[in-house]
Design a protein around this motif. Structure first.
Motif, PDB file in Angstrom:
ATOM      1  N   PHE A 189      36.430  59.762  39.331  1.00  0.00           N
ATOM      2  CA  PHE A 189      35.529  59.775  37.975  1.00  0.00           C
ATOM      3  C   PHE A 189      36.198  59.049  36.927  1.00  0.00           C
ATOM      4  O   PHE A 189      35.520  58.416  36.071  1.00  0.00           O
ATOM      5  N   LEU A 190      37.625  58.770  36.756  1.00  0.00           N
ATOM      6  CA  LEU A 190      38.033  57.876  35.681  1.00  0.00           C
ATOM      7  C   LEU A 190      37.475  56.425  35.982  1.00  0.00           C
ATOM      8  O   LEU A 190      36.949  55.831  35.022  1.00  0.00           O
ATOM      9  N   GLU A 191      37.520  55.990  36.934  1.00  0.00           N
ATOM     10  CA  GLU A 191      37.070  54.849  37.474  1.00  0.00           C
ATOM     11  C   GLU A 191      35.443  54.428  36.974  1.00  0.00           C
ATOM     12  O   GLU A 191      35.048  53.670  36.607  1.00  0.00           O
ATOM     13  N   GLN A 192      34.601  55.571  37.312  1.00  0.00           N
ATOM     14  CA  GLN A 192      33.121  55.550  37.013  1.00  0.00           C
ATOM     15  C   GLN A 192      33.064  55.525  35.518  1.00  0.00           C
ATOM     16  O   GLN A 192      32.089  54.768  35.086  1.00  0.00           O
ATOM     17  N   VAL A 193      33.915  56.174  34.852  1.00  0.00           N
ATOM     18  CA  VAL A 193      33.671  56.114  33.519  1.00  0.00           C
ATOM     19  C   VAL A 193      33.918  54.829  32.803  1.00  0.00           C
ATOM     20  O   VAL A 193      33.353  54.037  32.054  1.00  0.00           O
ATOM     21  N   ILE A 194      35.282  54.331  33.450  1.00  0.00           N
ATOM     22  CA  ILE A 194      35.624  53.110  32.944  1.00  0.00           C
ATOM     23  C   ILE A 194      34.559  51.853  33.234  1.00  0.00           C
ATOM     24  O   ILE A 194      34.187  51.193  32.552  1.00  0.00           O
ATOM     25  N   ASP A 195      34.081  52.056  34.682  1.00  0.00           N
ATOM     26  CA  ASP A 195      33.141  51.041  34.871  1.00  0.00           C
ATOM     27  C   ASP A 195      31.712  51.164  34.179  1.00  0.00           C
ATOM     28  O   ASP A 195      31.235  50.057  33.719  1.00  0.00           O
ATOM     29  N   GLN A 196      31.081  52.347  33.851  1.00  0.00           N
ATOM     30  CA  GLN A 196      30.066  52.357  33.273  1.00  0.00           C
ATOM     31  C   GLN A 196      30.142  51.889  31.702  1.00  0.00           C
ATOM     32  O   GLN A 196      29.355  51.069  31.401  1.00  0.00           O
ATOM     33  N   TYR A 197      31.154  52.404  31.262  1.00  0.00           N
ATOM     34  CA  TYR A 197      31.407  51.891  29.755  1.00  0.00           C
ATOM     35  C   TYR A 197      31.728  50.433  29.509  1.00  0.00           C
ATOM     36  O   TYR A 197      31.200  49.915  28.618  1.00  0.00           O
ATOM     37  N   THR A 198      32.275  49.978  30.609  1.00  0.00           N
ATOM     38  CA  THR A 198      32.580  48.462  30.448  1.00  0.00           C
ATOM     39  C   THR A 198      31.166  47.830  30.521  1.00  0.00           C
ATOM     40  O   THR A 198      31.243  46.497  29.958  1.00  0.00           O
ATOM     41  N   GLU A 199      30.379  48.171  31.429  1.00  0.00           N
ATOM     42  CA  GLU A 199      29.005  47.571  31.781  1.00  0.00           C
ATOM     43  C   GLU A 199      28.030  47.643  30.652  1.00  0.00           C
ATOM     44  O   GLU A 199      27.433  46.767  30.103  1.00  0.00           O
ATOM     45  N   GLU A 200      28.375  48.643  29.806  1.00  0.00           N
ATOM     46  CA  GLU A 200      27.242  49.161  28.571  1.00  0.00           C
ATOM     47  C   GLU A 200      27.861  48.481  27.358  1.00  0.00           C
ATOM     48  O   GLU A 200      27.138  48.159  26.455  1.00  0.00           O
ATOM     49  N   LEU A 201      29.232  48.304  27.059  1.00  0.00           N
ATOM     50  CA  LEU A 201      29.903  48.054  25.970  1.00  0.00           C
ATOM     51  C   LEU A 201      29.856  46.424  25.864  1.00  0.00           C
ATOM     52  O   LEU A 201      29.843  45.605  26.970  1.00  0.00           O
ATOM     53  N   PRO A 202      29.811  45.814  24.446  1.00  0.00           N
ATOM     54  CA  PRO A 202      29.953  44.412  24.423  1.00  0.00           C
ATOM     55  C   PRO A 202      31.124  43.848  25.023  1.00  0.00           C
ATOM     56  O   PRO A 202      32.423  44.674  24.892  1.00  0.00           O
ATOM     57  N   LYS A 203      31.137  42.486  25.436  1.00  0.00           N
ATOM     58  CA  LYS A 203      32.176  42.008  26.144  1.00  0.00           C
ATOM     59  C   LYS A 203      33.383  41.784  25.067  1.00  0.00           C
ATOM     60  O   LYS A 203      33.050  41.534  23.938  1.00  0.00           O
ATOM     61  N   VAL A 204      34.761  42.037  25.410  1.00  0.00           N
ATOM     62  CA  VAL A 204      35.655  41.601  24.731  1.00  0.00           C
ATOM     63  C   VAL A 204      36.208  40.339  25.053  1.00  0.00           C
ATOM     64  O   VAL A 204      36.547  40.262  26.299  1.00  0.00           O
ATOM     65  N   SER A 205      36.470  39.534  24.123  1.00  0.00           N
ATOM     66  CA  SER A 205      37.055  38.027  24.272  1.00  0.00           C
ATOM     67  C   SER A 205      38.494  37.783  23.599  1.00  0.00           C
ATOM     68  O   SER A 205      38.878  36.762  23.682  1.00  0.00           O
ATOM     69  N   SER A 206      39.057  38.789  22.901  1.00  0.00           N
ATOM     70  CA  SER A 206      40.050  38.642  22.254  1.00  0.00           C
ATOM     71  C   SER A 206      41.069  39.976  22.072  1.00  0.00           C
ATOM     72  O   SER A 206      40.226  41.118  22.392  1.00  0.00           O
ATOM     73  N   PHE A 207      41.849  40.181  21.494  1.00  0.00           N
ATOM     74  CA  PHE A 207      42.741  41.166  21.428  1.00  0.00           C
ATOM     75  C   PHE A 207      41.960  42.059  20.202  1.00  0.00           C
ATOM     76  O   PHE A 207      41.394  41.241  19.199  1.00  0.00           O
ATOM     77  N   ILE A 208      41.630  43.345  20.469  1.00  0.00           N
ATOM     78  CA  ILE A 208      41.143  44.016  19.234  1.00  0.00           C
ATOM     79  C   ILE A 208      41.995  45.148  18.663  1.00  0.00           C
ATOM     80  O   ILE A 208      43.205  45.357  19.120  1.00  0.00           O
ATOM     81  N   LEU A 209      41.921  45.519  17.164  1.00  0.00           N
ATOM     82  CA  LEU A 209      42.642  46.290  16.419  1.00  0.00           C
ATOM     83  C   LEU A 209      42.532  47.327  17.269  1.00  0.00           C
ATOM     84  O   LEU A 209      41.514  48.086  17.633  1.00  0.00           O
ATOM     85  N   PRO A 210      43.472  48.528  17.044  1.00  0.00           N
ATOM     86  CA  PRO A 210      43.602  49.738  17.954  1.00  0.00           C
ATOM     87  C   PRO A 210      42.920  50.826  16.996  1.00  0.00           C
ATOM     88  O   PRO A 210      43.511  51.659  16.325  1.00  0.00           O
TER      89      PRO A 210
END
Length: 191
Positions: A93-114
């Motif tokens: 379940f955790l992996e499905q959420v991670i995979d789905q959101y990773t696919e849907e969200l813009p790619k990250v190419s640097s560190f992000i503020l928390p």
């Protein structure tokens, strides 16, 4: 009836199965840190704008009780007979959420503020508390045997909180953009 038992007045506490241990044992530290994490997850769930994320986090809150319960039991078999447990399906379940959101969200190419939103910031708090709890859990596992599925589940959770934080930040950015466009449109329309 009082909520205090006075049983811990001498630095010990009872586990789920009745065994007595020192309050500073690695076991108590481990389930205590997951308790702290769960309290932070509860705050995050209340701050989330996405109802889907709220529902996901509620599910995680319940799973955390089962995780804490198993850690808080010296006689694992006793816990497994009497309670719901974490299983491979929970990791999936955790992996499905991670995979789905990773696919849907813009790619990250640097560190992000928390966290650029309040919910995102709180989910990053969950991520960091989860990492600390995981480090304590690993210390605990050096002295106690637990089902390997628990360590895998704990390891996935910090990535899960990271991606949910990104999701909430993205939602907040979209909402802000919509408000700005609407305000400009209203200004043009009113002119």
């Amino acid at each position: 009836m009082a909520i205090y038992t006075k049983g811990g007045d001498k630095g010990q506490t009872s586990l789920y199965d009745g065994a007595r241990v020192d309050k500073d044992s690695t076991r108590v530290e481990a389930y205590g840190m997951f308790d702290e994490l769960n309290a932070n997850v509860s705050v995050a769930e209340k701050l989330c704008k996405s109802t889907a994320n709220q529902q996901i986090l509620r599910r995680i809150e319940y799973k955390m009780f089962f995780l804490q319960g198993e850690i808080a039991t010296a006689d694992t078999e006793k816990f497994l007979k009497n309670s719901v447990t974490i299983g491979e399906d929970d990791i999936k379940f955790l992996e499905q959420v991670i995979d789905q959101y990773t696919e849907e969200l813009p790619k990250v190419s640097s560190f992000i503020l928390p966290g650029t939103s309040l919910a995102g910031a709180q989910l990053h708090v969950c991520r960091t508390v989860c990492r600390r709890a995981e480090r304590q859990f690993v210390r605990f596992l050096k002295t106690q045997d637990m089902r390997p599925v628990l360590e895998k589940y704990v390891n996935r959770m910090s990535d899960f909180f990271y991606i949910l934080a990104r999701s909430e930040d993205f939602e907040a950015q979209v909402d802000e953009l919509v408000k700005k466009v609407s305000a400009k449109y209203d200004a043009i329309k009113g002119a």
